[in-house]
Design an enzyme around this catalytic site. Structure first.
Site, PDB file in Angstrom:
ATOM      1  N   HIS A   1      16.842  59.867  -7.593  1.00 32.25           N
ATOM      2  CA  HIS A   1      15.751  59.118  -6.963  1.00 32.25           C
ATOM      3  C   HIS A   1      14.416  59.825  -7.238  1.00 32.25           C
ATOM      4  O   HIS A   1      13.999  60.708  -6.472  1.00 32.25           O
ATOM      5  CB  HIS A   1      15.965  59.039  -5.449  1.00 32.25           C
ATOM      6  CG  HIS A   1      17.227  58.349  -5.042  1.00 32.25           C
ATOM      7  ND1 HIS A   1      18.470  58.907  -5.217  1.00 32.25           N
ATOM      8  CD2 HIS A   1      17.432  57.132  -4.462  1.00 32.25           C
ATOM      9  CE1 HIS A   1      19.390  58.084  -4.761  1.00 32.25           C
ATOM     10  NE2 HIS A   1      18.788  56.997  -4.304  1.00 32.25           N
TER      11      HIS A   1
ATOM     12  N   GLY B   1      21.417  62.556   4.205  1.00 38.90           N
ATOM     13  CA  GLY B   1      21.778  61.452   3.321  1.00 38.90           C
ATOM     14  C   GLY B   1      21.806  60.170   4.123  1.00 38.90           C
ATOM     15  O   GLY B   1      21.013  59.263   3.859  1.00 38.90           O
TER      16      GLY B   1
ATOM     17  N   GLY C   1      12.941  54.248   5.415  1.00 34.52           N
ATOM     18  CA  GLY C   1      14.335  53.983   5.772  1.00 34.52           C
ATOM     19  C   GLY C   1      14.767  54.727   7.012  1.00 34.52           C
ATOM     20  O   GLY C   1      15.490  54.187   7.860  1.00 34.52           O
TER      21      GLY C   1
ATOM     22  N   ASN D   1       5.276  54.666   2.209  1.00 31.73           N
ATOM     23  CA  ASN D   1       4.948  54.075   0.901  1.00 31.73           C
ATOM     24  C   ASN D   1       5.317  52.595   0.804  1.00 31.73           C
ATOM     25  O   ASN D   1       5.095  51.964  -0.229  1.00 31.73           O
ATOM     26  CB  ASN D   1       5.609  54.867  -0.233  1.00 31.73           C
ATOM     27  CG  ASN D   1       7.128  54.904  -0.134  1.00 31.73           C
ATOM     28  OD1 ASN D   1       7.769  53.916   0.217  1.00 31.73           O
ATOM     29  ND2 ASN D   1       7.713  56.052  -0.451  1.00 31.73           N
TER      30      ASN D   1
ATOM     31  N   ILE E   1       8.000  51.036   0.373  1.00 33.74           N
ATOM     32  CA  ILE E   1       8.958  50.635  -0.654  1.00 33.74           C
ATOM     33  C   ILE E   1      10.347  51.137  -0.274  1.00 33.74           C
ATOM     34  O   ILE E   1      10.513  52.293   0.115  1.00 33.74           O
ATOM     35  CB  ILE E   1       8.576  51.190  -2.045  1.00 33.74           C
ATOM     36  CG1 ILE E   1       7.280  50.561  -2.546  1.00 33.74           C
ATOM     37  CG2 ILE E   1       9.698  50.972  -3.055  1.00 33.74           C
ATOM     38  CD1 ILE E   1       7.386  49.080  -2.884  1.00 33.74           C
TER      39      ILE E   1
ATOM     40  N   HIS F   1      12.510  53.971  -7.262  1.00 35.28           N
ATOM     41  CA  HIS F   1      13.109  54.538  -6.043  1.00 35.28           C
ATOM     42  C   HIS F   1      14.442  55.207  -6.328  1.00 35.28           C
ATOM     43  O   HIS F   1      14.647  56.364  -5.960  1.00 35.28           O
ATOM     44  CB  HIS F   1      13.308  53.453  -4.982  1.00 35.28           C
ATOM     45  CG  HIS F   1      14.087  53.919  -3.791  1.00 35.28           C
ATOM     46  ND1 HIS F   1      13.493  54.565  -2.729  1.00 35.28           N
ATOM     47  CD2 HIS F   1      15.405  53.859  -3.500  1.00 35.28           C
ATOM     48  CE1 HIS F   1      14.429  54.878  -1.841  1.00 35.28           C
ATOM     49  NE2 HIS F   1      15.595  54.457  -2.286  1.00 35.28           N
TER      50      HIS F   1
ATOM     51  N   GLU G   1      24.579  57.448  22.250  1.00 38.40           N
ATOM     52  CA  GLU G   1      25.740  58.178  21.735  1.00 38.40           C
ATOM     53  C   GLU G   1      25.516  58.728  20.327  1.00 38.40           C
ATOM     54  O   GLU G   1      25.860  59.876  20.035  1.00 38.40           O
ATOM     55  CB  GLU G   1      26.979  57.268  21.725  1.00 38.40           C
ATOM     56  CG  GLU G   1      27.470  56.854  23.098  1.00 38.40           C
ATOM     57  CD  GLU G   1      26.815  55.590  23.617  1.00 38.40           C
ATOM     58  OE1 GLU G   1      27.236  55.096  24.682  1.00 38.40           O
ATOM     59  OE2 GLU G   1      25.871  55.080  22.949  1.00 38.40           O
TER      60      GLU G   1
ATOM     61  N   HIS H   1      36.447  48.417  26.464  1.00 34.31           N
ATOM     62  CA  HIS H   1      36.345  49.834  26.804  1.00 34.31           C
ATOM     63  C   HIS H   1      37.641  50.610  26.537  1.00 34.31           C
ATOM     64  O   HIS H   1      37.687  51.815  26.750  1.00 34.31           O
ATOM     65  CB  HIS H   1      35.972  49.998  28.280  1.00 34.31           C
ATOM     66  CG  HIS H   1      34.530  49.717  28.576  1.00 34.31           C
ATOM     67  ND1 HIS H   1      33.915  48.539  28.217  1.00 34.31           N
ATOM     68  CD2 HIS H   1      33.577  50.471  29.193  1.00 34.31           C
ATOM     69  CE1 HIS H   1      32.644  48.573  28.608  1.00 34.31           C
ATOM     70  NE2 HIS H   1      32.416  49.734  29.199  1.00 34.31           N
TER      71      HIS H   1
ATOM     72  N   ARG I   1      41.570  59.548  32.043  1.00 38.38           N
ATOM     73  CA  ARG I   1      40.905  59.195  33.303  1.00 38.38           C
ATOM     74  C   ARG I   1      41.845  59.441  34.477  1.00 38.38           C
ATOM     75  O   ARG I   1      41.441  59.922  35.531  1.00 38.38           O
ATOM     76  CB  ARG I   1      40.502  57.725  33.269  1.00 38.38           C
ATOM     77  CG  ARG I   1      39.938  57.196  34.593  1.00 38.38           C
ATOM     78  CD  ARG I   1      39.588  55.716  34.439  1.00 38.38           C
ATOM     79  NE  ARG I   1      39.000  55.177  35.655  1.00 38.38           N
ATOM     80  CZ  ARG I   1      39.666  54.519  36.596  1.00 38.38           C
ATOM     81  NH1 ARG I   1      40.984  54.341  36.447  1.00 38.38           N
ATOM     82  NH2 ARG I   1      39.063  54.048  37.664  1.00 38.38           N
TER      83      ARG I   1
END
Length: 666
Positions: free
Chosen positions: A27, A116, A158, A187, A189, A263, A413, A475, A521
């Protein structure tokens, strides 16, 4: 397009496009567009030492837009990091190199975290900033700021589109992490083209609403603008800072600058030639003139910075010897001798005096016993502390006490998990984070990144099965524990009682990889074990009980199902069958044992096997084989009281006996 570009920045551009062209992959756009920003930050502000990349008080630099990895490798090379040699740059993206396609922690000195998946680097950086401030509040004294560094982050469009950026930026603003400085490469893009077709919110207003200091409209190719904006950010005392730098992607490429075509693909030989001409760069590939090296070389400055810190720390050590010793213990990741002694004694005590409690309660009891002996534990939950039982009597929120030991992450989370990865990576802390097992789905990619980086991060996942009852299938985890078990470098424990829970915690603390503790639980019955069995729990799987002689049938179980399995085996033994019950609280560790031990527990000649666990059945066939059977769940759950659900799905002593007899008589 501007032509008044500095040679020091152009060296970053050229090295990046040369390595990408040589690899025919990469890139180039972001490294070329961010070169001027990187030049200013690394040569004028960043506190680091290329001679000792692990210097404890260095600034942390995180490249969240990790596809721009060649920018980071070029920075490391020019600054004087030995690992980032020209030879390694030529191996960019090749098998076995120190310069993989995205930065990977542990591959090359100077890379702080693996990045990444966009946005996670930003989250890691929030964790690093939390760790710096919390560790500093614990150890710093007047005139002795031994913990004093900034965390710098590069992000792109991004990163800020990803949902995790909202989660972590919100918390960073709430916590007023003023030594966190994020530089946004704006930018417009991305791979699909101009982001203004799908990314139109006002980023400045958004971050201001998070309580950030926002510096807007910075010319990302003007050294003075960049320099002044960073100076202002460093002076901010009560907020993290976002510097919005407007840049041109691929700046230096005459035909591809400002376009998506630069890119994620090499420029191509013709465009590289034109870029060299445009940048007035009259050198062969990978050749950097000495005058540029001399301007970039940071080894002497790095040595001076570390020398001054060492001098300060030696004075600190003379004045505060106990604090200095504890600081070194924690930052060198050494567990205290007192904990090592006490933890073994408390486990022995549990063998004789354990209660019938849930394993989530057992986990909280462990925190009560060991928390004071391990001040490096930094806990947190995604708004479920009363359910996860992650708070203990000495928990203090870092929001209220700067040297606290607990983070209220809110309903975040994914953000929580990635932030805690940054905390673990920074050093001085062992983070534990918590949510319901079902909601690991939100956090899974950060769990994967913890495993990839071999971080000591303890995940507490409670409400581990249909046993949570009336909340229903949304759940009730079914496939989640199998997914976790399939993750490399991650140890997944599903203990059956207080003793196995304590050993799971003990193993997690002594292990250098992440660990998931999958906890119930509902209350579970305590099971008595002898000394050999206790030692074998650490091996992930062991013989809990042999009924009668050499086994005709092996029953394998975990967690809440182990007790009913044991009861079923007793009934079968009274009918004259020879039954072995194997407890398998951590399959990952069991799989690492030698062939002799595994044969001892699961002898190959015993083909009749039954695995019992209230989760997806597919995982267990590697233990029971084609001749065995798995009592699991292959649908989603139901909304009903837990007792009714266990009956509906066949997790009863009677059903285990019936299935076992069919196997035995077959």
């Amino acid at each position: 397009m501007r032509r008044n570009l500095k040679k020091t920045a152009n060296a970053l551009r050229i090295l990046s496009i040369d390595a990408i062209e040589y690899a025919n992959s990469g890139h180039p756009g972001a490294p070329m567009g961010m070169a001027d920003i990187a030049d200013v930050l690394w040569r004028k502000f960043l506190k680091h030492n290329p001679n000792n990349p692990e210097w404890k008080n260095r600034d942390r630099f995180v490249l969240s837009n990790g596809h721009a990895s060649m920018l980071l490798y070029s920075l490391l090379h020019l600054s004087g990091y030995k690992d980032a040699s020209i030879e390694e740059l030529k191996k960019f993206r090749q098998l076995g190199s120190k310069t993989p396609g995205h930065p990977e922690f542990g591959h090359i000195a100077g890379v702080e975290v693996t990045t990444g998946p966009l946005g996670q680097g930003l989250a890691n950086a929030v964790g690093m900033a939390i760790a710096e401030r919390t560790l500093g509040a614990t150890f710093n004294r007047t005139h002795y700021p031994i913990v004093d560094n900034y965390t710098w982050v590069f992000v792109g469009d991004g990163c800020l589109m990803e949902g995790i950026s909202h989660e972590v930026a919100s918390l960073a603003g709430t916590l007023k992490l003023n030594k966190l400085i994020v530089i946004y490469d704006c930018n417009n893009i991305s791979i699909d083209g101009d982001t203004r077709g799908w990314f139109t919110e006002d980023t400045a207003k958004r971050f201001k609403s998070y309580n950030w200091n926002v510096i807007e409209n910075v010319d990302g190719h003007n050294f003075k603008d960049i320099y002044e904006s960073i100076k202002i950010a460093k002076l901010t005392k009560d907020k993290p800072s976002l510097i919005i730098c407007n840049t041109i992607i691929g700046l230096g490429s005459p035909n591809k600058n400002g376009k998506a075509s630069c890119h994620g693909a090499p420029l191509g030989s013709e465009e590289v030639f034109l870029s060299r001409k445009f940048l007035n760069w009259n050198y062969d590939p990978f050749i950097i003139p000495d005058e540029i090296y001399s301007k970039w070389d940071f080894k002497k400055q790095g040595n001076d910075l570390e020398h001054n810190w060492n001098k300060l720390f030696n004075e600190y050590k003379n004045k505060y010897p106990d604090l200095a010793k504890e600081y070194l213990r924690r930052t060198n990741k050494i567990l205290s001798k007192e904990w090592k002694k006490t933890s073994r004694l408390s486990i022995q005590k549990m063998c004789k005096h354990s209660n019938n409690i849930s394993t989530r309660q057992a986990s909280q009891n462990i925190l009560e016993e060991w928390g004071l002996l391990l001040p490096e534990l930094l806990g947190g939950s995604a708004d479920l502390a009363p359910s996860n039982l992650t708070l203990w009597s000495k928990s203090q929120s870092i929001k209220n006490v700067s040297c606290g030991n607990y983070i209220h992450y809110g309903v975040r989370e994914f953000g929580m998990t990635a932030i805690a990865n940054g905390i673990a990576n920074y050093g001085g802390f062992i983070p534990y984070t918590a949510t319901f097992l079902m909601f690991v789905e939100y956090a899974k990619n950060a769990v994967r990144m913890a495993a990839m980086m071999h971080l000591k991060h303890i995940f507490i996942y409670t409400h581990d099965s249909i046993g949570l009852g009336e909340d229903g299938p949304t759940h009730q985890p079914i496939e989640q524990i199998g997914n976790l078990r399939s993750t490399p470098n991650l140890n997944v424990w599903r203990p059956s009682d207080q003793l196995e829970t304590a050993i799971a915690w003990h193993s997690a603390l002594e292990n250098n990889n992440p660990t998931a503790l999958v906890l119930s639980r509902q209350n579970l019955m305590h099971i008595n074990r002898d000394a050999i069995q206790i030692d074998n729990i650490y091996k992930g799987g062991y013989v809990l009980k042999d009924f009668n002689f050499y086994p005709e049938l092996i029953l394998i179980s975990t967690g809440s199902e182990l007790w009913i399995t044991l009861c079923a085996a007793e009934i079968l033994s009274k009918k004259g069958y020879s039954i072995r019950v194997v407890s398998m609280p951590c399959t990952n560790i069991f799989d690492q044992q030698d062939a002799y031990y595994k044969e001892l527990i699961l002898p190959k000649k015993v083909k009749k096997r039954l695995a019992i666990e209230a989760s997806h059945s597919d995982f267990w066939y590697k233990y029971v084989g084609l001749d065995g059977f798995v009592l699991g769940i292959n649908t989603f759950g139901e909304s009903a009281p837990s007792e009714e659900l266990f009956m509906k799905f066949g997790f009863t002593t009677e059903n285990i006996v019936n299935i076992s007899e069919k196997l035995l008589l077959n």
